[in-house]
Design an enzyme around this catalytic site. Structure first.
Site, PDB file in Angstrom:
ATOM      1  N   LYS A  80       0.857  -1.197   0.000  1.00 34.95           N
ATOM      2  CA  LYS A  80       0.000   0.000   0.000  1.00 34.95           C
ATOM      3  C   LYS A  80       0.890   1.243   0.000  1.00 34.95           C
ATOM      4  O   LYS A  80       1.876   1.300   0.744  1.00 34.95           O
ATOM      5  CB  LYS A  80      -0.896  -0.029   1.239  1.00 34.95           C
ATOM      6  CG  LYS A  80      -1.938   1.091   1.271  1.00 34.95           C
ATOM      7  CD  LYS A  80      -2.833   0.974   2.510  1.00 34.95           C
ATOM      8  CE  LYS A  80      -3.948   1.994   2.498  1.00 34.95           C
ATOM      9  NZ  LYS A  80      -4.833   1.882   3.681  1.00 34.95           N
ATOM     10  N   SER A 155      -9.776   1.808   2.496  1.00 33.22           N
ATOM     11  CA  SER A 155      -8.885   2.520   1.610  1.00 33.22           C
ATOM     12  C   SER A 155      -7.823   1.652   0.936  1.00 33.22           C
ATOM     13  O   SER A 155      -7.203   2.113  -0.023  1.00 33.22           O
ATOM     14  CB  SER A 155      -8.183   3.629   2.411  1.00 33.22           C
ATOM     15  OG  SER A 155      -7.364   3.068   3.412  1.00 33.22           O
ATOM     16  N   SER A 179     -10.042  -0.376   6.768  1.00 40.61           N
ATOM     17  CA  SER A 179      -9.430  -0.325   5.437  1.00 40.61           C
ATOM     18  C   SER A 179      -8.691  -1.567   4.963  1.00 40.61           C
ATOM     19  O   SER A 179      -8.322  -1.647   3.800  1.00 40.61           O
ATOM     20  CB  SER A 179      -8.473   0.856   5.350  1.00 40.61           C
ATOM     21  OG  SER A 179      -9.205   2.019   5.111  1.00 40.61           O
TER      22      SER A 179
END
Ligand code: GLN
Length: 492
Positions: A80, A155, A179
């Site tokens: 990420k 996210s 997330s």
């Protein structure tokens, strides 16, 4: 049967690498080629580091040859884009950091590189991890591989899409309010949010520091155990990291038989407040079926109550923006990050750099956070939210007096269409109604696939445990995956 590398689990890939049936360079090249073919449609990666990945793979092959490999050596990973990666652009999906190249390594990345993992690139996400749909990214939305008109969740949407579409073997996510778990549910993969403090936050770009936690996103629970093993542990560079030994998660999972044995007599609580209006019929049915499966395996499902559940969203949307407004104050156009063109004076530089560098959702959070912390409102909002946070944690504590684990839906519905909730932030915030409480209480939780709806979209369930009981979560999830095959379905 030839192995389908796009569907391979981390465990299987490790066996192939260790038996030298495939080299790390071959495996890495396979994923780089697949990313080149599929990423233009999915937008799962912001940055692909082909040269760095191949270099890492060559080093991994040397270790494999020398017999000094770990189970993670040579495994291609998506990261990420909020973990600082030394020398590799880290954007947090924001214009503010679009050109930021970190001068240092986050602890998680340092550990995983030392274990020999190969970093394919940096995956897309909501800007500064604020969102539930991956639509707030400065680099554009990510498409769900199950239906490219739909969101992958957020996210950590890029990481989730990359795992689901076979653009990596495993991925890293972070979870402040859901997330890791919510995108895992929306894409049919497994995601684990560890206990707050189990994984170091050093070098993770901060959103809400009292809630942020990194974790694995993988195809199976057993893979999550292996990756968590590489990530977890005390770190003197993070004062909130827990100074306790890390259990041998992977070893504890080795036998499916043992996992099943552990489920016998396990008490699983079903929070009554989680089966509310707004939970889709398909999600309800899938959860009923999961309860039946656990019961067949010998677990005892019983109702429990978490009475403060209703207050979680409001509490989170005071505390998280308050912390974000403080954390994001550092982006001032001076030291690093975006700077506006030709500022007339210092104030103009601060104001324009921030208004041009941040997107709308980030600005909304900064304004909310600044407001709830302002002197006249601090007691009414921030202090009160902190008190409610404690009540929410107390609810869990009381429930864990009666049961060993909690079972809930991960999200109220399956993946929605891109653009569907854009105009209504509160609707968007409701996607995390079942995950946010867990962050407020600092607990570990696992999302894993438990069914599909009529549109062939994956449904996720969430298991929640007491602090530091990741092993129990993993064992229960692994046991479930021994008798079900939802996790084996793939969109492509
Ligand atoms: N969707 C939640 C938010 O927008 C949670 C995000 C996260 O966990 N990073 O704040």
């Amino acid at each position: 049967m030839p192995v389908d590398l796009a569907r391979i689990s981390l465990q299987e890939a490790a066996l192939l690498l260790q038996s030298r049936a495939i080299s790390a360079v071959e495996l890495t090249q396979f994923f780089l080629d697949r990313i080149a073919a599929l990423n233009p449609q999915l937008n799962a990666y912001i940055t692909v580091d082909a040269a760095g990945a191949l270099l890492g793979a060559r080093l991994a092959d040397a270790r494999l040859a020398a017999g000094t490999a770990t189970p993670l050596t040579g495994i291609p990973l998506a990261v990420k884009d909020l973990f600082c990666t030394q020398g590799l652009r880290t954007t947090c999906a924001s214009r503010m950091l679009a050109d930021f190249i970190p001068p240092y390594e986050s602890t998680v990345i340092r550990r995983l590189r030392e274990a020999g993992m190969v970093i394919l690139g940096k995956s897309n996400m909501d800007e500064f991890a604020m969102g539930s749909s991956n639509e707030t990214s400065f680099f554009g939305p990510v498409c769900n591989p199950w239906d490219t008109r739909r969101i992958p969740g957020g996210s950590s949407g890029g990481s989730a899409a990359a795992v689901a579409a076979g653009l990596c073997v495993a991925a890293l996510g972070t979870d402040t309010g859901g997330s890791i778990r919510q995108p895992a549910a929306m894409t049919g993969i497994t995601g684990l949010k560890p206990t707050y403090g189990r994984v170091s936050r050093y070098g993770m770009i901060a959103f809400a520091s009292s809630l942020d936690q990194a974790g694995p996103m993988t195809r199976t629970v057993a893979d999550a155990a292996l990756l968590l093993q590489g990530m977890a542990g005390h770190d003197p560079l993070d004062s909130t990291s827990i100074d306790q030994p890390v259990a041998d998660y992977a070893a504890q999972l080795q036998s499916g038989e043992e996992a099943l044995a552990c489920l016998r007599g396990l008490r699983i609580g079903i929070p009554q407040e989680y089966f509310i209006e707004g939970v889709s019929a398909a999600v309800r049915q899938a959860l009923q079926a999961a309860m039946a499966t656990f019961t067949e395996m010998g677990a005892i499902c019983q109702p429990v109550s978490l009475p403060c559940t209703d207050y979680a969203i409001s509490t989170y949307y005071i505390i998280a923006p308050a912390e974000a407004s403080s954390n994001l104050a550092r982006y001032d156009g001076i030291r690093f990050g975006y700077r506006c063109q030709q500022p007339v004076d210092l104030l103009d530089m601060f104001a324009r750099s921030r208004s041009e560098g941040f997107g709308a959702e980030v600005k909304r959070r900064i304004m909310l956070g600044t407001y709830v912390l302002s002197s006249g409102y601090y007691d009414a909002y921030y202090r009160k939210a902190q008190k409610v946070r404690r009540l929410i944690a107390d609810d869990f504590h009381a429930a864990f007096g009666q049961v060993d684990l909690l079972l809930t839906p991960t999200a109220p519905e399956t993946a929605f269409r891109i653009g569907e909730k854009d105009a209504d932030p509160v609707k968007m915030y409701l996607s995390d109604i079942f995950t946010i409480n867990v962050n407020l209480a600092g607990l570990p939780a696992l999302s894993l696939p438990c069914g599909f709806d009529a549109h062939n979209l994956p449904i996720g369930m969430q298991l929640i445990a007491r602090p530091l009981q990741e092993s129990l979560l993993l064992t229960a999830g692994h046991g479930y995956q021994q008798v079900t095959d939802w996790h084996k379905r793939s969109p492509l």
